[in-house]
Design a protein around this motif. Sequence first.
Motif, PDB file in Angstrom:
ATOM      1  N   LEU A   1       0.835  -1.202   0.000  1.00  0.00           N
ATOM      2  CA  LEU A   1       0.000   0.000   0.000  1.00  0.00           C
ATOM      3  C   LEU A   1       0.870   1.253   0.000  1.00  0.00           C
ATOM      4  O   LEU A   1       0.577   2.215  -0.714  1.00  0.00           O
ATOM      5  CB  LEU A   1      -0.943   0.006   1.208  1.00  0.00           C
ATOM      6  N   ALA A   2       1.933   1.248   0.782  1.00  0.00           N
ATOM      7  CA  ALA A   2       2.842   2.403   0.827  1.00  0.00           C
ATOM      8  C   ALA A   2       3.384   2.709  -0.574  1.00  0.00           C
ATOM      9  O   ALA A   2       3.441   3.877  -0.977  1.00  0.00           O
ATOM     10  CB  ALA A   2       3.985   2.136   1.799  1.00  0.00           C
ATOM     11  N   LYS A   3       3.755   1.676  -1.300  1.00  0.00           N
ATOM     12  CA  LYS A   3       4.248   1.876  -2.668  1.00  0.00           C
ATOM     13  C   LYS A   3       3.159   2.467  -3.550  1.00  0.00           C
ATOM     14  O   LYS A   3       3.398   3.388  -4.326  1.00  0.00           O
ATOM     15  CB  LYS A   3       4.744   0.561  -3.257  1.00  0.00           C
ATOM     16  N   GLN A   4       1.959   1.928  -3.434  1.00  0.00           N
ATOM     17  CA  GLN A   4       0.848   2.387  -4.275  1.00  0.00           C
ATOM     18  C   GLN A   4       0.440   3.821  -3.962  1.00  0.00           C
ATOM     19  O   GLN A   4       0.008   4.550  -4.851  1.00  0.00           O
ATOM     20  CB  GLN A   4      -0.343   1.441  -4.122  1.00  0.00           C
ATOM     21  N   LEU A   5       0.573   4.217  -2.703  1.00  0.00           N
ATOM     22  CA  LEU A   5       0.209   5.572  -2.291  1.00  0.00           C
ATOM     23  C   LEU A   5       1.388   6.544  -2.383  1.00  0.00           C
ATOM     24  O   LEU A   5       1.273   7.694  -1.975  1.00  0.00           O
ATOM     25  CB  LEU A   5      -0.328   5.569  -0.854  1.00  0.00           C
ATOM     26  N   GLU A   6       2.501   6.053  -2.905  1.00  0.00           N
ATOM     27  CA  GLU A   6       3.722   6.852  -3.004  1.00  0.00           C
ATOM     28  C   GLU A   6       4.176   7.320  -1.621  1.00  0.00           C
ATOM     29  O   GLU A   6       4.566   8.471  -1.420  1.00  0.00           O
ATOM     30  CB  GLU A   6       3.536   8.018  -3.979  1.00  0.00           C
ATOM     31  N   LEU A   7       4.116   6.393  -0.661  1.00  0.00           N
ATOM     32  CA  LEU A   7       4.532   6.665   0.710  1.00  0.00           C
ATOM     33  C   LEU A   7       5.671   5.741   1.128  1.00  0.00           C
ATOM     34  O   LEU A   7       5.795   5.391   2.310  1.00  0.00           O
ATOM     35  CB  LEU A   7       3.346   6.494   1.669  1.00  0.00           C
ATOM     36  N   THR A   8       6.494   5.337   0.176  1.00  0.00           N
ATOM     37  CA  THR A   8       7.599   4.451   0.515  1.00  0.00           C
ATOM     38  C   THR A   8       8.570   5.121   1.489  1.00  0.00           C
ATOM     39  O   THR A   8       9.252   4.437   2.238  1.00  0.00           O
ATOM     40  CB  THR A   8       8.357   3.995  -0.752  1.00  0.00           C
ATOM     41  N   ASP A   9       8.599   6.438   1.479  1.00  0.00           N
ATOM     42  CA  ASP A   9       9.457   7.164   2.413  1.00  0.00           C
ATOM     43  C   ASP A   9       8.938   7.073   3.848  1.00  0.00           C
ATOM     44  O   ASP A   9       9.638   7.459   4.791  1.00  0.00           O
ATOM     45  CB  ASP A   9       9.586   8.625   1.995  1.00  0.00           C
ATOM     46  N   VAL A  10       7.750   6.541   4.038  1.00  0.00           N
ATOM     47  CA  VAL A  10       7.147   6.417   5.364  1.00  0.00           C
ATOM     48  C   VAL A  10       7.279   5.001   5.914  1.00  0.00           C
ATOM     49  O   VAL A  10       7.495   4.798   7.104  1.00  0.00           O
ATOM     50  CB  VAL A  10       5.646   6.805   5.314  1.00  0.00           C
ATOM     51  N   TYR A  11       7.178   4.012   5.038  1.00  0.00           N
ATOM     52  CA  TYR A  11       7.114   2.622   5.486  1.00  0.00           C
ATOM     53  C   TYR A  11       8.365   2.182   6.254  1.00  0.00           C
ATOM     54  O   TYR A  11       8.266   1.725   7.391  1.00  0.00           O
ATOM     55  CB  TYR A  11       6.855   1.685   4.307  1.00  0.00           C
ATOM     56  N   ALA A  12       9.533   2.313   5.650  1.00  0.00           N
ATOM     57  CA  ALA A  12      10.763   1.844   6.299  1.00  0.00           C
ATOM     58  C   ALA A  12      11.022   2.558   7.625  1.00  0.00           C
ATOM     59  O   ALA A  12      11.337   1.895   8.631  1.00  0.00           O
ATOM     60  CB  ALA A  12      11.954   1.982   5.351  1.00  0.00           C
ATOM     61  N   PRO A  13      10.886   3.885   7.694  1.00  0.00           N
ATOM     62  CA  PRO A  13      11.075   4.539   9.001  1.00  0.00           C
ATOM     63  C   PRO A  13      10.047   4.086  10.041  1.00  0.00           C
ATOM     64  O   PRO A  13      10.359   4.013  11.234  1.00  0.00           O
ATOM     65  CB  PRO A  13      10.916   6.031   8.688  1.00  0.00           C
ATOM     66  N   ALA A  14       8.830   3.781   9.609  1.00  0.00           N
ATOM     67  CA  ALA A  14       7.809   3.310  10.555  1.00  0.00           C
ATOM     68  C   ALA A  14       8.216   1.966  11.147  1.00  0.00           C
ATOM     69  O   ALA A  14       8.090   1.745  12.353  1.00  0.00           O
ATOM     70  CB  ALA A  14       6.449   3.211   9.866  1.00  0.00           C
ATOM     71  N   VAL A  15       8.715   1.080  10.292  1.00  0.00           N
ATOM     72  CA  VAL A  15       9.178  -0.224  10.779  1.00  0.00           C
ATOM     73  C   VAL A  15      10.375  -0.032  11.703  1.00  0.00           C
ATOM     74  O   VAL A  15      10.437  -0.624  12.784  1.00  0.00           O
ATOM     75  CB  VAL A  15       9.533  -1.165   9.599  1.00  0.00           C
TER      76      VAL A  15
END
Length: 149
Positions: free
Chosen positions: A121-135
């Motif tokens: 979903l992060a990739k689809q929403l162009e939020l890849t910059d959020v996913y890794a830091p969240a993890v």
Amino acid sequence: MLGAARDALAHANLPAPADNNAFDLTRMAWKLSPATPDAKKLVADVLGAISKQQALAIGQHHDQRALDYQLKAQQLADATIGRTAPAWHGLHTVAASALDKRVQIEYAASDAAALKRSETLAKQLELTDVYAPAVASARPKASSATAAT
């Protein structure tokens, strides 16, 4: 047209019913009065409403709904204020926060399948910059919780 769009927004008619919803009416109002203060405010208000609904969808794992809201928001922004406007950035910020919260919960629950769906979903929403830091930020919290028990 502005009044009709505001009425649709007030009744939470964002994507439906067809041709009598806040998305379509706002786009029509913009065509009639492009870039006026009232039209800009309306677009910002509609994008704000979209961001709230999208955040709910993200949090409730309704990924397709979140993607549908993203597409509608992109279409509205592209037809009106553009994707550099503060209202667009606000939508992005709210979605990022919702995704971060979702990832934190999934990581704490050790739900690898859900984390994978969130990554997609992060990739689809162009939020890849959020996913890794969240993890990454969830790891210390999970380690601290384990150490405390």
